[in-house]
Design a protein around this motif. Structure first.
Motif, mmCIF file in Angstrom:
data_model
loop_
_atom_site.group_PDB
_atom_site.id
_atom_site.type_symbol
_atom_site.label_atom_id
_atom_site.label_comp_id
_atom_site.label_asym_id
_atom_site.label_seq_id
_atom_site.Cartn_x
_atom_site.Cartn_y
_atom_site.Cartn_z
ATOM 1 N N HIS A 1 121.141 8.621 6.592
ATOM 2 C CA HIS A 1 123.058 8.953 7.594
ATOM 3 C C HIS A 1 123.571 9.305 6.758
ATOM 4 C CE1 HIS A 1 123.669 5.008 5.584
ATOM 5 N NE2 HIS A 1 125.019 5.181 5.906
ATOM 6 N N CYS A 2 123.489 9.684 5.073
ATOM 7 C CA CYS A 2 124.471 10.008 4.797
ATOM 8 C C CYS A 2 124.097 10.338 3.579
ATOM 9 C CB CYS A 2 125.516 8.513 4.433
ATOM 10 S SG CYS A 2 126.680 8.010 5.393
ATOM 11 N N THR A 3 125.366 10.605 2.730
ATOM 12 C CA THR A 3 124.647 11.676 1.615
ATOM 13 C C THR A 3 125.649 11.087 0.286
ATOM 14 O OG1 THR A 3 124.261 13.633 2.748
ATOM 15 C CG2 THR A 3 124.505 14.154 0.260
ATOM 16 N N ALA A 4 124.623 11.028 -0.722
ATOM 17 C CA ALA A 4 125.510 10.472 -2.275
ATOM 18 C C ALA A 4 125.572 11.360 -3.408
ATOM 19 C CB ALA A 4 125.013 9.020 -2.097
ATOM 20 N N SER A 5 125.871 11.191 -4.358
ATOM 21 C CA SER A 5 125.434 11.438 -5.715
ATOM 22 C C SER A 5 125.748 11.137 -6.750
ATOM 23 C CB SER A 5 126.606 13.033 -5.841
ATOM 24 O OG SER A 5 128.224 13.024 -5.652
ATOM 25 N N VAL A 6 125.131 10.917 -7.936
ATOM 26 C CA VAL A 6 125.199 10.056 -9.195
ATOM 27 C C VAL A 6 126.181 10.650 -9.832
ATOM 28 C CG1 VAL A 6 123.799 9.323 -11.245
ATOM 29 C CG2 VAL A 6 122.496 10.359 -9.270
ATOM 30 N N VAL A 7 127.222 9.617 -10.315
ATOM 31 C CA VAL A 7 128.348 9.788 -11.241
ATOM 32 C C VAL A 7 128.505 9.553 -12.830
ATOM 33 C CG1 VAL A 7 129.200 10.944 -9.207
ATOM 34 C CG2 VAL A 7 129.611 8.239 -10.021
#
Length: 375
Positions: free
Chosen positions: A158-164
């Motif tokens: 349902h969404c997107t994320a990224s490693v920080v």
């Protein structure tokens, strides 16, 4: 908290920003303040309308007729609204990962990521996309799809994320509305580098979720940012950043810089991406004019100064903020200022994941089997 310039840019201003760049003029959202625009968190349903719906009643004479009452989502938890945090359980995380693997997805080792280059190496100049339209892009190890599965069928991201980057190497960033909607989502699964039904760097689930308390209290779009500490589902040890690399994080970046926006549409297992400029939308929002970011791209990273070897960059925003992240023509982000910096510091200061308790046994597949379907 009200911001004087939030959501007040007139339609001709948005169109003016697009002129001379080849971008289509942003669609004008009908209704006061653009309230009929469809947010990316609720496919096909205007976000603000959805939030306004509760128990619908009709008064006829002295009789009140209840027409509908939404059932409570069993995969939501109140968490700590004062601090804006939620401590996830191992069982919820492993069951959520099992639900993803019970669908058309599988883990299969991907190629190792390239080592980050030294700071002395110049970043790649980000020329605007031509045509100015989000297009299919090669998966990036540090960017992935965010699932919120239940036990009723095929999981959908349902969404997107990224490693920080973080001291513990276990932090991801996304939009607050992707993880808290009338409660913290207790079943979240992050698949970095997802492509063609394959999770090449494994499935990762939260140990702790952090949002700004002002998002919980009134869904302030200036605070539509979340940080999640994550662990590998069903396995002990290991850091996600060591497998995928990580985006640098930057605060108080000046508006108007070239940037790259990336997200996973909810009906695709590969990302779309576009390069343009991250312009100011008032003092607390960024605006990125480029069509082609549909539902599922919320939480996607807005990056500047990409490393030519690793493809990672400096994270200055995530799709979210105004109108649930925007519409078919323009994407927004809460600006990464002092408040987001404070949220980041709180996220990295919290203790890391707890080791499995005595007696805990992971299933042979690496996660526990899914629970029985809900009735």
């Amino acid at each position: 908290m009200e911001t004087s310039e939030r959501g007040t840019v007139p339609a001709d201003s948005a169109g003016g920003a697009a002129e001379g760049t080849g971008a289509p003029v942003a669609e004008v959202c009908p209704g006061p303040g653009g309230s009929a625009c469809t947010g990316r968190g609720r496919p096909g349903v205007p976000l603000r309308v959805t939030l306004a719906l509760g128990v619908l009643t009709v008064v006829v004479g002295s009789t009140v007729l209840a027409l509908g009452s939404p059932s409570r989502d069993p995969f939501l938890a109140p968490g700590n609204s004062a601090t804006g945090s939620y401590l996830a359980t191992r069982a919820d995380g492993d069951q959520a990962a099992a639900a993803v693997l019970a669908g058309p997805y599988r883990e299969q080792p991907g190629p190792p990521v390239a080592a980050a280059r030294h700071n002395s190496v110049m970043a790649v100049p980000l020329a605007a996309s031509r045509p100015l339209l989000a297009a299919p892009a090669a998966p990036s190890p540090a960017i992935g799809a965010l699932f919120s599965p239940d036990d009723d069928g095929t999981p959908v991201h349902h969404c997107t994320a990224s490693v920080v980057q973080s001291p513990a190497g276990d932090l991801i960033a996304t939009a607050a509305h992707c993880v808290h909607d009338d409660g913290f989502r207790t079943r979240l699964v992050f698949a970095p580098g997802l492509h063609d039904g394959i999770a090449p760097y494994g499935l990762w689930v939260p140990t702790r979720i952090h949002v700004d308390p002002r998002w919980i209290s009134d869904r302030d779009p200036d605070h539509d940012v979340a940080f999640l500490r994550v662990r590998r589902a069903g396995r002990a040890g290991g850091r996600i950043a060591d497998l995928t690399g990580a985006e640098r994080i930057r605060f108080d970046t000046a508006a108007g810089r070239p940037a790259q926006l990336t997200g996973y549409p909810e009906d695709q297992d590969t990302p779309v991406s576009c390069r343009h400029t991250a312009d100011a939308q008032g003092p607390a929002q960024l605006r990125f004019i480029c069509p082609g970011f549909p539902n599922g791209t919320s939480g996607g990273p807005m990056l500047t100064d990409l490393d030519p070897v690793t493809g990672t960059g400096a994270l200055i925003g995530v799709i979210g903020g105004l109108d649930g992240g925007g519409d078919d023509f323009v994407s927004y982000s809460s600006r990464f200022g002092p408040d987001v910096a404070a949220l980041y510091r709180r996220a990295i200061a919290d203790p890391g994941p707890r080791p499995p308790q005595p007696g805990y046994r992971a299933a042979a597949s690496g996660v526990r089997p899914p629970a029985a379907p809900r009735s």
